[in-house]
Design an enzyme around this catalytic site. Structure first.
Site, PDB file in Angstrom:
ATOM      1  N   ASP A   1     -33.618  51.858  41.629  1.00 51.93           N
ATOM      2  CA  ASP A   1     -32.436  51.033  41.898  1.00 51.93           C
ATOM      3  C   ASP A   1     -32.444  50.652  43.370  1.00 51.93           C
ATOM      4  O   ASP A   1     -33.024  51.352  44.204  1.00 51.93           O
ATOM      5  CB  ASP A   1     -31.142  51.796  41.566  1.00 51.93           C
ATOM      6  CG  ASP A   1     -29.975  50.867  41.250  1.00 51.93           C
ATOM      7  OD1 ASP A   1     -29.650  50.708  40.060  1.00 51.93           O
ATOM      8  OD2 ASP A   1     -29.401  50.280  42.195  1.00 51.93           O
TER       9      ASP A   1
ATOM     10  N   ASN B   1     -34.389  45.946  33.951  1.00 50.72           N
ATOM     11  CA  ASN B   1     -32.979  45.913  33.529  1.00 50.72           C
ATOM     12  C   ASN B   1     -32.018  45.451  34.618  1.00 50.72           C
ATOM     13  O   ASN B   1     -30.917  44.986  34.310  1.00 50.72           O
ATOM     14  CB  ASN B   1     -32.618  47.329  33.049  1.00 50.72           C
ATOM     15  CG  ASN B   1     -31.148  47.548  32.884  1.00 50.72           C
ATOM     16  OD1 ASN B   1     -30.556  47.105  31.907  1.00 50.72           O
ATOM     17  ND2 ASN B   1     -30.524  48.219  33.852  1.00 50.72           N
TER      18      ASN B   1
ATOM     19  N   TYR C   1     -25.148  32.648  35.401  1.00 49.43           N
ATOM     20  CA  TYR C   1     -25.495  33.790  34.530  1.00 49.43           C
ATOM     21  C   TYR C   1     -26.105  33.264  33.227  1.00 49.43           C
ATOM     22  O   TYR C   1     -27.147  33.754  32.790  1.00 49.43           O
ATOM     23  CB  TYR C   1     -24.247  34.627  34.252  1.00 49.43           C
ATOM     24  CG  TYR C   1     -24.533  35.988  33.656  1.00 49.43           C
ATOM     25  CD1 TYR C   1     -25.034  37.021  34.448  1.00 49.43           C
ATOM     26  CD2 TYR C   1     -24.300  36.255  32.308  1.00 49.43           C
ATOM     27  CE1 TYR C   1     -25.283  38.284  33.915  1.00 49.43           C
ATOM     28  CE2 TYR C   1     -24.550  37.515  31.764  1.00 49.43           C
ATOM     29  CZ  TYR C   1     -25.030  38.530  32.573  1.00 49.43           C
ATOM     30  OH  TYR C   1     -25.272  39.781  32.037  1.00 49.43           O
TER      31      TYR C   1
ATOM     32  N   LYS D   1     -30.009  34.028  32.291  1.00 48.08           N
ATOM     33  CA  LYS D   1     -30.284  34.887  31.140  1.00 48.08           C
ATOM     34  C   LYS D   1     -31.071  34.120  30.075  1.00 48.08           C
ATOM     35  O   LYS D   1     -31.906  34.701  29.381  1.00 48.08           O
ATOM     36  CB  LYS D   1     -28.982  35.474  30.591  1.00 48.08           C
ATOM     37  CG  LYS D   1     -28.339  36.494  31.548  1.00 48.08           C
ATOM     38  CD  LYS D   1     -29.261  37.679  31.853  1.00 48.08           C
ATOM     39  CE  LYS D   1     -28.593  38.766  32.662  1.00 48.08           C
ATOM     40  NZ  LYS D   1     -29.462  39.941  32.896  1.00 48.08           N
TER      41      LYS D   1
HETATM   42  N1  LIG Z   1     -22.140  44.795  31.338  1.00 50.83           N
HETATM   43  C1  LIG Z   1     -22.257  43.823  30.427  1.00 50.83           C
HETATM   44  O1  LIG Z   1     -21.274  43.446  29.754  1.00 50.83           O
HETATM   45  C2  LIG Z   1     -23.609  43.179  30.188  1.00 50.83           C
HETATM   46  C3  LIG Z   1     -23.787  42.390  29.042  1.00 50.83           C
HETATM   47  C4  LIG Z   1     -25.035  41.852  28.792  1.00 50.83           C
HETATM   48  C5  LIG Z   1     -26.084  42.082  29.661  1.00 50.83           C
HETATM   49  N2  LIG Z   1     -25.888  42.839  30.780  1.00 50.83           N
HETATM   50  C6  LIG Z   1     -27.031  43.078  31.658  1.00 50.83           C
HETATM   51  O2  LIG Z   1     -27.334  44.466  31.661  1.00 50.83           O
HETATM   52  C7  LIG Z   1     -28.088  44.780  32.837  1.00 50.83           C
HETATM   53  C8  LIG Z   1     -27.520  46.036  33.474  1.00 50.83           C
HETATM   54  O3  LIG Z   1     -26.240  45.750  33.994  1.00 50.83           O
HETATM   55  P1  LIG Z   1     -24.978  46.736  33.849  1.00 50.83           P
HETATM   56  O4  LIG Z   1     -23.944  45.983  33.110  1.00 50.83           O
HETATM   57  O5  LIG Z   1     -25.402  48.064  33.404  1.00 50.83           O
HETATM   58  O6  LIG Z   1     -24.471  46.718  35.368  1.00 50.83           O
HETATM   59  P2  LIG Z   1     -24.441  47.807  36.539  1.00 50.83           P
HETATM   60  O7  LIG Z   1     -24.010  47.059  37.743  1.00 50.83           O
HETATM   61  O8  LIG Z   1     -23.640  48.993  36.123  1.00 50.83           O
HETATM   62  O9  LIG Z   1     -25.970  48.226  36.712  1.00 50.83           O
HETATM   63  C9  LIG Z   1     -26.901  47.341  37.296  1.00 50.83           C
HETATM   64  C10 LIG Z   1     -27.729  48.082  38.343  1.00 50.83           C
HETATM   65  O10 LIG Z   1     -28.661  47.146  38.898  1.00 50.83           O
HETATM   66  C11 LIG Z   1     -28.806  47.441  40.276  1.00 50.83           C
HETATM   67  N3  LIG Z   1     -29.352  46.285  41.005  1.00 50.83           N
HETATM   68  C12 LIG Z   1     -28.722  45.129  41.307  1.00 50.83           C
HETATM   69  N4  LIG Z   1     -29.532  44.342  42.023  1.00 50.83           N
HETATM   70  C13 LIG Z   1     -30.696  45.016  42.183  1.00 50.83           C
HETATM   71  C14 LIG Z   1     -31.913  44.738  42.845  1.00 50.83           C
HETATM   72  N5  LIG Z   1     -32.113  43.593  43.517  1.00 50.83           N
HETATM   73  N6  LIG Z   1     -32.911  45.655  42.799  1.00 50.83           N
HETATM   74  C15 LIG Z   1     -32.740  46.820  42.123  1.00 50.83           C
HETATM   75  N7  LIG Z   1     -31.594  47.154  41.503  1.00 50.83           N
HETATM   76  C16 LIG Z   1     -30.587  46.263  41.522  1.00 50.83           C
HETATM   77  C17 LIG Z   1     -27.397  47.809  40.723  1.00 50.83           C
HETATM   78  O11 LIG Z   1     -27.405  48.552  41.937  1.00 50.83           O
HETATM   79  C18 LIG Z   1     -26.880  48.594  39.525  1.00 50.83           C
HETATM   80  O12 LIG Z   1     -27.099  49.995  39.713  1.00 50.83           O
HETATM   81  C19 LIG Z   1     -28.008  43.541  33.727  1.00 50.83           C
HETATM   82  O13 LIG Z   1     -29.219  42.817  33.609  1.00 50.83           O
HETATM   83  C20 LIG Z   1     -26.835  42.759  33.128  1.00 50.83           C
HETATM   84  O14 LIG Z   1     -26.929  41.378  33.396  1.00 50.83           O
HETATM   85  C21 LIG Z   1     -24.672  43.401  31.054  1.00 50.83           C
END
Ligand SMILES: NC(=O)c1ccc[n+]([C@@H]2O[C@H](COP(=O)([O-])OP(=O)(O)OC[C@H]3O[C@@H](n4cnc5c(N)ncnc54)[C@H](O)[C@@H]3O)[C@@H](O)[C@H]2O)c1
Length: 232
Positions: A37, A90, A154, A158
């Protein structure tokens, strides 16, 4: 997906779906989970949790928008645990707005949500292809199949992530490489907070990228653990 005895790398693993994935992979017999991360402290906490439960983990602070960090992630994994058979690309962020969103916001989200997967493919595929096997999972979103109300950047990034996963799958499938695009709808995580931290508060004002709550209210909100369970 076969997890037992496999080395796995998860990016964005300090929080949300990535954290749940890292913990789940460890509990299902991965021989080493690399918790990556940009938030190195958060990654270290997750690695400590895995080790406390008897698993093997390595925390790596890396920014997936920097190719040198992604190359180092793969190299360090090999040194510590051997080659990674599973890679969960991710990490992702969200910014609000449409065509009027700033160029900085568009560039930032493109780098994290799309170009990082290109760096990952460059770093991980040569070894997987040489071994004739490997599994790459790219976290996209239901927004990559439908749209994201309130956030054109977004939705666009995506869709691009889904397109890249499809291209990789079709190109390398007959050489033993499996590629999946994970496309969940809303789930609880720290996405709004980490996106504000990464893209700047102005890129995601006040509540969230408009419309998200309304969508969630219609279809319900999963937990990160439920999403992780379906992804592996
Ligand atoms: N939460 C939702 O409703 C949802 C729905 C569909 C898809 N997603 C996708 O799921 C994935 C995970 O997101 P989440 O919802 O668990 O969010 P989250 O913010 O809880 O986790 C995402 C993590 O990515 C890390 N991150 C961000 N930029 C970074 C970088 N440049 N290098 C390394 N790490 C980095 C952040 O520090 C964080 O710990 C993402 O790709 C998000 O777009 C989320």
């Amino acid at each position: 997906m076969e997890i037992s005895g496999k080395v796995a790398i998860v990016t964005g693993a300090a929080s949300g779906a990535g954290r749940a994935l890292a913990l789940g992979l460890a509990s299902r017999g991965s021989s080493g989970v690399v918790v990556c991360d940009i938030d190195g402290e958060g990654a270290a906490k997750v690695a400590t949790e895995i080790e406390a439960a008897g698993g093997r983990a390595l925390a790596m602070a890396a920014d997936v928008t920097r190719e040198s960090d992604v190359q180092a992630l793969v190299a360090r994994t090999e040194e510590r645990f051997g080659p990674a058979g599973l890679f969960f690309s991710n990490a992702g962020i969200i910014v609000a707005g449409g065509e009027e969103a700033s160029d900085d916001a568009w560039s930032k989200i493109w780098a994290v949500n799309v170009h990082s997967h290109v760096y990952v493919a460059r770093a991980i595929l040569p070894g997987m292809l040489a071994r004739g096997e490997g599994y790459l999972v790219i976290t996209a979103s239901a927004a990559g199949l439908l749209t994201q109300l309130g956030s054109a950047p977004y939705a666009v990034t995506k869709h691009a992530a889904v397109a890249f996963a499809e291209w990789l799958s079709i190109t390398y499938g007959d050489r033993g490489i499996r590629v999946s695009a994970l496309c969940p709808q809303a789930f609880s995580s720290n996405l709004m907070a980490t996106s504000r931290r990464e893209a700047g508060a102005g890129a995601l004002p006040d509540t969230e990228a408009g419309g998200g709550s309304a969508q969630a209210a219609v279809d319900g909100v999963l937990t990160s653990e439920q999403v992780a369970e379906c992804s592996s």
